[in-house]
Design a protein around this motif. Sequence first.
Motif, PDB file in Angstrom:
ATOM      1  N   ARG A   1     -30.997 -59.074  94.965  1.00  0.00           N
ATOM      2  CA  ARG A   1     -31.388 -59.962  96.062  1.00  0.00           C
ATOM      3  C   ARG A   1     -30.752 -59.563  97.394  1.00  0.00           C
ATOM      4  O   ARG A   1     -31.436 -59.394  98.402  1.00  0.00           O
TER       5      ARG A   1
ATOM      6  N   GLY B   1     -29.999 -73.212  84.653  1.00  0.00           N
ATOM      7  CA  GLY B   1     -30.967 -72.265  84.119  1.00  0.00           C
ATOM      8  C   GLY B   1     -31.765 -72.777  82.947  1.00  0.00           C
ATOM      9  O   GLY B   1     -32.634 -72.068  82.431  1.00  0.00           O
TER      10      GLY B   1
ATOM     11  N   PRO C   1     -34.770 -72.645  86.926  1.00  0.00           N
ATOM     12  CA  PRO C   1     -34.142 -71.322  87.007  1.00  0.00           C
ATOM     13  C   PRO C   1     -32.949 -71.330  87.960  1.00  0.00           C
ATOM     14  O   PRO C   1     -32.971 -72.005  88.992  1.00  0.00           O
TER      15      PRO C   1
ATOM     16  N   PRO D   1     -27.823 -64.586  89.759  1.00  0.00           N
ATOM     17  CA  PRO D   1     -27.893 -63.864  88.480  1.00  0.00           C
ATOM     18  C   PRO D   1     -26.819 -64.349  87.506  1.00  0.00           C
ATOM     19  O   PRO D   1     -25.726 -64.765  87.913  1.00  0.00           O
ATOM     20  N   SER D   2     -27.108 -64.261  86.225  1.00  0.00           N
ATOM     21  CA  SER D   2     -26.197 -64.780  85.206  1.00  0.00           C
ATOM     22  C   SER D   2     -24.867 -64.039  85.174  1.00  0.00           C
ATOM     23  O   SER D   2     -23.845 -64.610  84.774  1.00  0.00           O
TER      24      SER D   2
ATOM     25  N   ASP E   1     -29.448 -67.696  80.759  1.00  0.00           N
ATOM     26  CA  ASP E   1     -29.667 -66.447  81.481  1.00  0.00           C
ATOM     27  C   ASP E   1     -31.134 -66.268  81.860  1.00  0.00           C
ATOM     28  O   ASP E   1     -31.963 -67.173  81.694  1.00  0.00           O
ATOM     29  N   GLU E   2     -31.458 -65.070  82.373  1.00  0.00           N
ATOM     30  CA  GLU E   2     -32.795 -64.791  82.880  1.00  0.00           C
ATOM     31  C   GLU E   2     -33.860 -64.806  81.788  1.00  0.00           C
ATOM     32  O   GLU E   2     -35.059 -64.944  82.075  1.00  0.00           O
ATOM     33  N   GLN E   3     -33.448 -64.660  80.525  1.00  0.00           N
ATOM     34  CA  GLN E   3     -34.387 -64.731  79.397  1.00  0.00           C
ATOM     35  C   GLN E   3     -34.441 -66.124  78.777  1.00  0.00           C
ATOM     36  O   GLN E   3     -35.069 -66.321  77.739  1.00  0.00           O
TER      37      GLN E   3
END
Length: 383
Positions: free
Chosen positions: A16, A177, A181, A185-186, A232-234
């Motif tokens: 980012r 999250g 979201p 980031p995680s 996390d992102e998943q």
Amino acid sequence: MTRKTVRIAMNGVTGRMGYRQHLVRSILALREAGGLDLGDGTVLWPEPILIGRRAHALAEIAERHGLEHVSTDLDAVLADPTVDIYFDSQVTSAREAALTKAIAAGKHVYTEKPTATGLAGALELARLAREKGIKHGVVQDKIFLPGLLKLKRLIDGGFFGRILSVRGEFGYWVFEGDWQPAQRPSWNYRAADGGGIVVDMFPHWEYVLHELFGRVTSVQALATTHIPQRWDEQGKPYDATADDAAYGVFELAGGIVAQINSSWAVRVNRDELVEFQVDGTEGSAVAGLRGCRVQHRSATPKPVWNPDVPATEVFRDQWQEVPDNTGFDNGFKAQWELFLKHVCADGPYHWDLLAGARGVQLAELGLRSSVEGRRIDVPEISL
């Protein structure tokens, strides 16, 4: 005008900050403006080389902006003699090794902070750069923001008289999250990956305090993890092992006391995401990212404490807005311009790897203060 190309290897532009602030709003903005005028009949033309681990992401960014050069091979890029500058905005844990390679290859280096995961590593980078004779800089963007530039104007003009204290509030609610979201980031919440708000923000507070008010001479901090589990992102849950809030008291050379709260677990009830209140014998100011309000001694009201009756004053209305009086460019771009002039025209520049090491030192001592529950002196560092 003579056009001179400077080739910049940019590592971490899929993130980012690396993408928005450094690539789009700095380097590409300079290209859109026709380059950087060095003032001697030369226009500097920055040519970015996008570096990262994900070839498809790099290719997509390059296509979006009409760029030609991408690579997933850092070593090959650093071995290219036509590359002038290496820039790093990777995750913290990967930065030190990449900067070491770039310095060894003789590239000038410009990097996000923290420069390393510990003071020893940060000082070693500064030592290596000095021995190699390359030019080096560390991003210290907040002092280039309009609000803090206005604050600097007040300080230089003697508005405050004797400055007594600084109080800072930074932060916002970063969603866990699960049902929304997260905005960060995680890895920011895993200590093993270099996460934590102390490591992230104390380097910022070091240069803001150092540049505006004086060197930090001691720190007393409490770091904590308010949100112990995140997703996390998943969409998978994980344990948050890094601190997400820190409460610090900093003594400065000359006697000023600074208190700064940093939190990713706070809901915003202020005008901007970060604000600093500065109180002096002659006046006070509250500065954010863009705005700055003041109250002079001669216009200071005389509140009287009486909890038995409602307040009749609107305290925020008793402050005066500081005018812009000039145009303000993007803070990241402004510092990029100074560094490019430093590299290509020997312009002045003092935000170097040693300055970056001071930020790493303050974060390291802040975490130690929290663990040991005591105030810790911050010694001056040198090479």
